[in-house]
Design a protein around this motif. Sequence first.
Motif, PDB file in Angstrom:
ATOM      1  N   GLY A  82       1.400   0.711  -4.164  1.00 18.02           N
ATOM      2  CA  GLY A  82       0.164   0.098  -4.636  1.00 18.02           C
ATOM      3  C   GLY A  82      -0.961   1.113  -4.685  1.00 18.02           C
ATOM      4  N   THR A 140       0.854  -1.193   0.000  1.00 20.64           N
ATOM      5  CA  THR A 140       0.000   0.000   0.000  1.00 20.64           C
ATOM      6  C   THR A 140       0.887   1.239   0.000  1.00 20.64           C
ATOM      7  OG1 THR A 140      -1.571  -1.268   1.309  1.00 20.64           O
ATOM      8  CG2 THR A 140      -1.925   1.119   1.192  1.00 20.64           C
ATOM      9  N   GLY A 141       1.934   1.197   0.830  1.00 17.15           N
ATOM     10  CA  GLY A 141       2.974   2.226   0.813  1.00 17.15           C
ATOM     11  C   GLY A 141       4.293   1.578   0.421  1.00 17.15           C
ATOM     12  N   GLU A 146      -3.120   2.365  -8.000  1.00 21.59           N
ATOM     13  CA  GLU A 146      -4.587   2.347  -8.003  1.00 21.59           C
ATOM     14  C   GLU A 146      -5.158   3.727  -8.358  1.00 21.59           C
ATOM     15  OE1 GLU A 146      -5.863   0.377  -4.404  1.00 21.59           O
ATOM     16  OE2 GLU A 146      -7.822   1.361  -4.561  1.00 21.59           O
ATOM     17  N   GLN A 155       3.400  -9.091  -8.902  1.00 20.50           N
ATOM     18  CA  GLN A 155       3.560  -8.978 -10.368  1.00 20.50           C
ATOM     19  C   GLN A 155       4.983  -9.436 -10.681  1.00 20.50           C
ATOM     20  OE1 GLN A 155       1.239  -7.884 -12.648  1.00 20.50           O
ATOM     21  NE2 GLN A 155      -0.240  -7.787 -10.977  1.00 20.50           N
ATOM     22  N   VAL A 159       2.589  -5.478  -4.360  1.00 21.88           N
ATOM     23  CA  VAL A 159       2.804  -5.082  -5.761  1.00 21.88           C
ATOM     24  C   VAL A 159       3.802  -6.034  -6.437  1.00 21.88           C
ATOM     25  CG1 VAL A 159       3.673  -3.232  -7.273  1.00 21.88           C
ATOM     26  CG2 VAL A 159       2.203  -2.665  -5.319  1.00 21.88           C
TER      27      VAL A 159
HETATM   28  P1  ADP Z   1       0.259  -3.655   3.079  1.00 22.76           P
HETATM   29  O1  ADP Z   1       1.181  -2.785   2.340  1.00 22.76           O
HETATM   30  O2  ADP Z   1      -1.081  -3.029   3.274  1.00 22.76           O
HETATM   31  O3  ADP Z   1       0.833  -4.217   4.335  1.00 22.76           O
HETATM   32  P2  ADP Z   1       0.576  -5.631   0.936  1.00 22.76           P
HETATM   33  O4  ADP Z   1       2.041  -5.749   1.016  1.00 22.76           O
HETATM   34  O5  ADP Z   1      -0.208  -6.887   0.722  1.00 22.76           O
HETATM   35  O6  ADP Z   1      -0.073  -4.955   2.213  1.00 22.76           O
HETATM   36  O7  ADP Z   1       0.273  -4.634  -0.264  1.00 22.76           O
HETATM   37  C1  ADP Z   1      -1.020  -4.251  -0.625  1.00 22.76           C
HETATM   38  C2  ADP Z   1      -0.925  -3.490  -1.938  1.00 22.76           C
HETATM   39  O8  ADP Z   1      -0.442  -4.345  -2.965  1.00 22.76           O
HETATM   40  C3  ADP Z   1      -2.244  -2.933  -2.417  1.00 22.76           C
HETATM   41  O9  ADP Z   1      -2.059  -1.636  -2.932  1.00 22.76           O
HETATM   42  C4  ADP Z   1      -2.656  -3.896  -3.532  1.00 22.76           C
HETATM   43  O10 ADP Z   1      -3.443  -3.257  -4.525  1.00 22.76           O
HETATM   44  C5  ADP Z   1      -1.314  -4.320  -4.084  1.00 22.76           C
HETATM   45  N1  ADP Z   1      -1.379  -5.668  -4.648  1.00 22.76           N
HETATM   46  C6  ADP Z   1      -1.751  -6.789  -4.032  1.00 22.76           C
HETATM   47  N2  ADP Z   1      -1.700  -7.850  -4.856  1.00 22.76           N
HETATM   48  C7  ADP Z   1      -1.280  -7.364  -6.058  1.00 22.76           C
HETATM   49  C8  ADP Z   1      -1.022  -7.959  -7.338  1.00 22.76           C
HETATM   50  N3  ADP Z   1      -1.196  -9.262  -7.558  1.00 22.76           N
HETATM   51  N4  ADP Z   1      -0.597  -7.154  -8.321  1.00 22.76           N
HETATM   52  C9  ADP Z   1      -0.405  -5.836  -8.107  1.00 22.76           C
HETATM   53  N5  ADP Z   1      -0.641  -5.222  -6.947  1.00 22.76           N
HETATM   54  C10 ADP Z   1      -1.072  -5.976  -5.925  1.00 22.76           C
END
Ligand code: ADP
Length: 297
Positions: free
Chosen positions: A189, A137-138, A193, A242, A239
Amino acid sequence: MALLGGIEAGGTKFVCAVGTGPDDIRATARIPTTTPQETLAQVISFFRQQTEKEGDMAAIGIGAFGPVDVRTHSNTFGWFLDTPKPAWQQIDFAGVIKRELKVPVGFDTDVNAAALGEHQWGNAQGLETFIYLTVGTGIGGGGLVGGKPIHGLLHPEMGHILIPHDLSVDPFLGCCPFHQDCLEGLASGFAIEQRWQQKGASLPDDHPAWALEANYLATGLVNFILMLSPERIVIGGGVMEQKQLFSQVREQVRKKLNDYINVPQITDNIADYIVPPKLGGQAGILGAFVLAQQAAS
Ligand code: ADP
Ligand code: ZN
């Protein structure tokens, strides 16, 4: 092996676990991040239940979202500082856990914790200087330099470095509330979005989003390589699901460095230099176990 507790404190959830390592996680709990009163009460109750079931823990390790005070001699060691989450500002997190559960507590950032997890059990074993970056997310980064987690004035905020932003190529202004188009503002992320008006997971593999993303991440990595000279860079976070991004980022890093850092790790074998975490999504919580081990000894 002494029983350990771990807490990975994130902006959306707290993950708690009890165990000794990757092959021995006895119990986990996911607790939503609401108010400190509510969330911490649930965290404490999880560990009390586990103590009744499994026995005493030698220590609890905490990896937390920031900014947090990681300076062990500070009066506010283990506190959340002025975090963007208002309810959590100036909260004594480590102190509450220590007093309520009567155990030693280890404390660091979520990314320094994840780096320790990868160091002990993952893709950074045997390295003294490396970086762990999360692109979720960040964006956050931590790591070890000379065998020690990077601390200083506070702790690094690698996601907020400023990087070139060509508005004619990418008119999206950026989403960081503090700096607008810092690395996190352009490549998190949340930025993906906002820019494309859909979740990263739903963008096809050949969407231009990924070349742009690889370019920003590579710019960030090149700066980290030039400043800290890491022996490896581990990149996790949602992210990086991918998988095609890894080869694009590696290629862009090589192109931007332009053979200036002329070492085989980068010029011949960069696939082994920029890698995903071996522990996957568990790097953070297992790193919290490492912090607990250190606090116990
Ligand atoms: P957080 O940062 O909230 O702890 P994550 O590491 O799971 O949690 O990251 C969440 C972010 O990753 C969100 O912005 C989500 O849209 C993005 N994200 C999750 N799965 C994918 C994917 N398969 N491809 C691209 N972006 C993804
Ligand atoms: Zn920023």
